[in-house]
Design a protein around this motif. Structure first.
Motif, PDB file in Angstrom:
ATOM      1  N   SER A  40       7.285 -24.862  16.171  1.00  0.00           N
ATOM      2  CA  SER A  40       8.125 -24.069  15.274  1.00  0.00           C
ATOM      3  C   SER A  40       9.112 -23.232  16.082  1.00  0.00           C
ATOM      4  O   SER A  40       8.741 -22.597  17.069  1.00  0.00           O
ATOM      5  N   ASP A  86      11.200 -20.130  17.131  1.00  0.00           N
ATOM      6  CA  ASP A  86      11.003 -18.689  16.976  1.00  0.00           C
ATOM      7  C   ASP A  86      12.134 -18.063  16.161  1.00  0.00           C
ATOM      8  O   ASP A  86      13.271 -18.549  16.165  1.00  0.00           O
ATOM      9  N   GLU A  87      11.812 -16.943  15.502  1.00  0.00           N
ATOM     10  CA  GLU A  87      12.823 -16.128  14.849  1.00  0.00           C
ATOM     11  C   GLU A  87      13.535 -15.274  15.909  1.00  0.00           C
ATOM     12  O   GLU A  87      12.979 -15.002  16.976  1.00  0.00           O
ATOM     13  N   LEU A 142      -2.627 -23.490   9.703  1.00  0.00           N
ATOM     14  CA  LEU A 142      -1.199 -23.770   9.709  1.00  0.00           C
ATOM     15  C   LEU A 142      -0.997 -25.184  10.232  1.00  0.00           C
ATOM     16  O   LEU A 142      -1.645 -25.583  11.213  1.00  0.00           O
ATOM     17  N   ALA A 167       2.199 -28.276  11.073  1.00  0.00           N
ATOM     18  CA  ALA A 167       3.630 -28.488  11.225  1.00  0.00           C
ATOM     19  C   ALA A 167       3.879 -29.850  11.870  1.00  0.00           C
ATOM     20  O   ALA A 167       3.028 -30.364  12.602  1.00  0.00           O
ATOM     21  N   GLN A 201       6.918 -19.975  12.363  1.00  0.00           N
ATOM     22  CA  GLN A 201       6.509 -20.259  10.989  1.00  0.00           C
ATOM     23  C   GLN A 201       5.832 -19.041  10.371  1.00  0.00           C
ATOM     24  O   GLN A 201       6.084 -18.695   9.211  1.00  0.00           O
ATOM     25  N   SER A 213      -1.232 -27.968  14.790  1.00  0.00           N
ATOM     26  CA  SER A 213      -1.967 -27.191  13.798  1.00  0.00           C
ATOM     27  C   SER A 213      -2.758 -26.093  14.481  1.00  0.00           C
ATOM     28  O   SER A 213      -3.122 -26.202  15.660  1.00  0.00           O
ATOM     29  N   LEU A 223       3.504 -21.970  16.768  1.00  0.00           N
ATOM     30  CA  LEU A 223       3.857 -21.848  15.359  1.00  0.00           C
ATOM     31  C   LEU A 223       4.167 -20.397  14.989  1.00  0.00           C
ATOM     32  O   LEU A 223       4.078 -20.012  13.825  1.00  0.00           O
ATOM     33  N   ARG A 258       8.446 -16.200   9.645  1.00  0.00           N
ATOM     34  CA  ARG A 258       9.230 -16.397   8.420  1.00  0.00           C
ATOM     35  C   ARG A 258       8.411 -16.063   7.175  1.00  0.00           C
ATOM     36  O   ARG A 258       8.942 -15.530   6.190  1.00  0.00           O
ATOM     37  N   SER A 259       7.103 -16.349   7.209  1.00  0.00           N
ATOM     38  CA  SER A 259       6.266 -16.025   6.048  1.00  0.00           C
ATOM     39  C   SER A 259       6.123 -14.516   5.872  1.00  0.00           C
ATOM     40  O   SER A 259       5.875 -14.037   4.763  1.00  0.00           O
TER      41      SER A 259
END
Length: 397
Positions: free
Chosen positions: A265, A267-268, A259, A261, A292, A247, A289, A295-296
Motif C-alpha cells: 500500500s 503511504d499517505e 487487512l 491487499a 491503507q 495480508s 499496508l 486512509r481508513s
C-alpha cells in the motif's frame, strides 16, 4: 532432552508419574521434586525427564492453554511451536480450500498437525529430530490413524496421495538446542519453493524475512498475536486467495482482524501533528499496508520513514494503537523531567520510533514522581527529536 530420557518417560509408569506431578515452575520446586522422586527410587533419567516436562507444560499454557497439560515438549520445540490459536487459523484455511490430506514437513512437537487433525484433516507428519518425532507421536496419538508421525527428512518423504503441504523451514540446529544457523535453511528455501510452486502449501517463516525472497504468485501473510508479530506465512496454489499478495492478520484473545491487499500500500503524505497519533501493528508495518490503515483513519504520516500516523479524527481501528495528544514537551532529558514533575506524572509508558532512545535508561533519568499516568512518545518530526505527551485511546472492538 536425550533419547535415554525419552525411553524412560515413554512407558505407562513414566507417563503416570509425570501426570501425577503438579505445576513445577520455580527453581525451589524443581529441587524439591527431584529430591522427592530420587528418594522414592526413580532413575536419574526418568526424574530428569518428568521434571523437565512438568516445567515445560507450565510454560506451554501461553501457547496451548489446557491442551498443553497433557502434551510433551522439548525446550526448542515449545519455543518454535505455533500458538494453538494461530494454528487453528492456518488449519481453517486448509479446510476452506477443501484439503483432506496434508503433509506436515517439519512437524516439531505437533502443534500445527494437532490443529489440522482437529478439523478432520488427515496428516502425514515428519520431523528430522528423533526425540521431537517421538514426542509428537505421543501428542498426536489421540487422533489415531488420521495422523502418522515419522522420523526423517522432509526431502525424502513420499507425497503420493497428499493434497497440500505445510512446512516450517528453520535457520537453526535440529533438536534440543535451537541454536541459530547462519548458512542455510533446512530444508532449503529453494527446495521449499519448488515444492510449493507445484502443489498447494503454507510455509511458516520468521516475520523479518527479506522480502526479496518471497516468490511471485504467493500470498504473504504476516501474523501478530497479542501485539507481537510472530511469523510470516507464504501461501501457494489453492491456499492463496485470489487477488491477495499482502495480508496482516491480527489475533488478540478470541478476536481476529485482517487487512488484505493486492500489493504493497502506498503511504499517505506527511502532515503536521494532529490531535491523535496512531501506531500501526507490527504485522501491518511488515506487510507495508500502513497507507491503507492511514486512509481508513483519515490520517497521514507523522514523518518520513517513521511508522506513526497522525490525524484529527476521533477514530481508531484494530490495526493500530491510538493516543490523544496532550502537548509537545522538550526532548532534553532535564527539561522533560521537570515538565513531567510539574504535571504530576509518575506512571509513564514510554514509546519510541525513529530516535536512538533507551526507554529504560530514560525512565531512570526522569525520576518520576506523582499519581498521574500518561504515554510519552519519543520520535522525530521534520528531522528534529520531539517528546509528545499523550493518553491512550481505548482499543477498537
Amino acid at each position: 532432552m536425550d533419547i535415554a530420557e525419552v525411553r524412560a518417560l515413554l512407558t505407562p509408569a513414566g507417563l503416570d508419574l509425570l501426570n501425577s506431578l503438579g505445576p513445577v515452575s520455580s527453581s525451589d520446586e524443581v529441587a524439591r521434586t527431584v529430591s522427592r522422586l530420587r528418594g522414592a527410587g526413580h532413575s536419574p533419567d526418568l526424574v530428569s525427564a518428568v521434571v523437565t516436562q512438568a516445567r515445560l507444560r507450565e510454560r506451554a499454557r501461553s501457547k496451548f492453554g489446557d491442551f498443553g497439560a497433557r502434551m510433551l515438549f522439548t525446550r526448542a520445540g515449545l519455543e518454535q511451536a505455533t500458538r494453538l490459536s494461530v494454528a487453528a487459523h492456518h488449519a481453517g484455511r486448509f479446510r476452506r480450500a477443501g484439503i483432506e490430506r496434508v503433509a506436515d514437513l517439519g512437524c516439531g512437537i505437533g502443534g500445527d498437525a494437532l490443529a489440522l487433525a482437529s478439523l478432520g484433516i488427515r496428516v502425514d507428519a515428519v520431523d528430522a529430530d528423533e526425540v521431537t518425532a517421538a514426542l509428537a507421536t505421543v501428542n498426536l496419538a489421540p487422533f489415531g490413524a488420521d495422523v502418522t508421525v515419522r522420523h526423517g527428512l522432509a526431502e525424502n518423504q513420499d507425497l503420493s496421495g497428499v493434497e497440500a503441504v505445510w512446512l516450517d523451514p528453520a535457520r537453526r540446529e535440529a533438536g534440543e538446542t535451537g541454536r541459530a544457523r547462519t548458512d542455510d535453511w533446512s530444508p532449503s528455501l529453494e527446495w521449499v519453493f519448488e515444492l510449493t510452486g507445484r502443489m498447494p502449501g503454507g510455509v511458516k517463516l520468521g516475520p523479518g524475512l527479506d522480502r526479496d525472497r518471497i516468490p511471485d504468485g504467493y500470498e504473504a501473510q504476516w501474523v501478530s498475536a497479542d501485539g507481537s508479530t510472530i511469523e510470516l506465512v507464504l501461501w501457494s496454489g489453492a491456499l492463496a486467495r485470489e487477488g491477495v499478495t499482502r495480508s496482516a492478520l491480527l489475533l488478540r484473545g478470541q478476536h481476529a482482524a485482517e487487512l488484505t491487499a493486492p500489493a504493497d500500500s502506498e503511504d499517505e503524505p506527511v502532515r503536521a501533528l494532529g490531535e491523535f497519533i496512531h501506531e500501526p501493528d507490527g504485522a501491518v508495518i511488515r506487510a507495508r499496508l500502513i497507507g491503507q490503515v492511514a486512509r481508513s483513519l483519515r490520517a497521514g504520516m507523522l514523518a518520513e520513514k517513521v511508522a506513526y500516523l497522525t490525524g484529527d479524527e476521533a477514530v481508531t481501528s484494530p490495526f493500530v494503537q491510538s493516543f490523544r495528544v496532550r502537548e509537545v514537551l522538550p526532548a532534553d532529558t532535564k527539561k522533560l523531567a521537570r515538565a513531567l514533575k510539574e504535571r504530576g506524572v509518575g506512571i509513564l509508558e514510554i514509546k519510541k520510533r525513529g530516535v536512538d532512545v533507551d526507554p529504560a535508561a530514560l525512565r531512570q533519568s526522569l525520576k518520576l514522581k506523582g499519581e498521574e499516568s500518561a504515554t510519552l512518545i519519543m520520535t522525530r518530526i521534520a528531522g528534529s527529536r520531539v517528546a509528545i505527551l499523550a493518553d491512550r485511546v481505548p482499543p477498537a472492538a
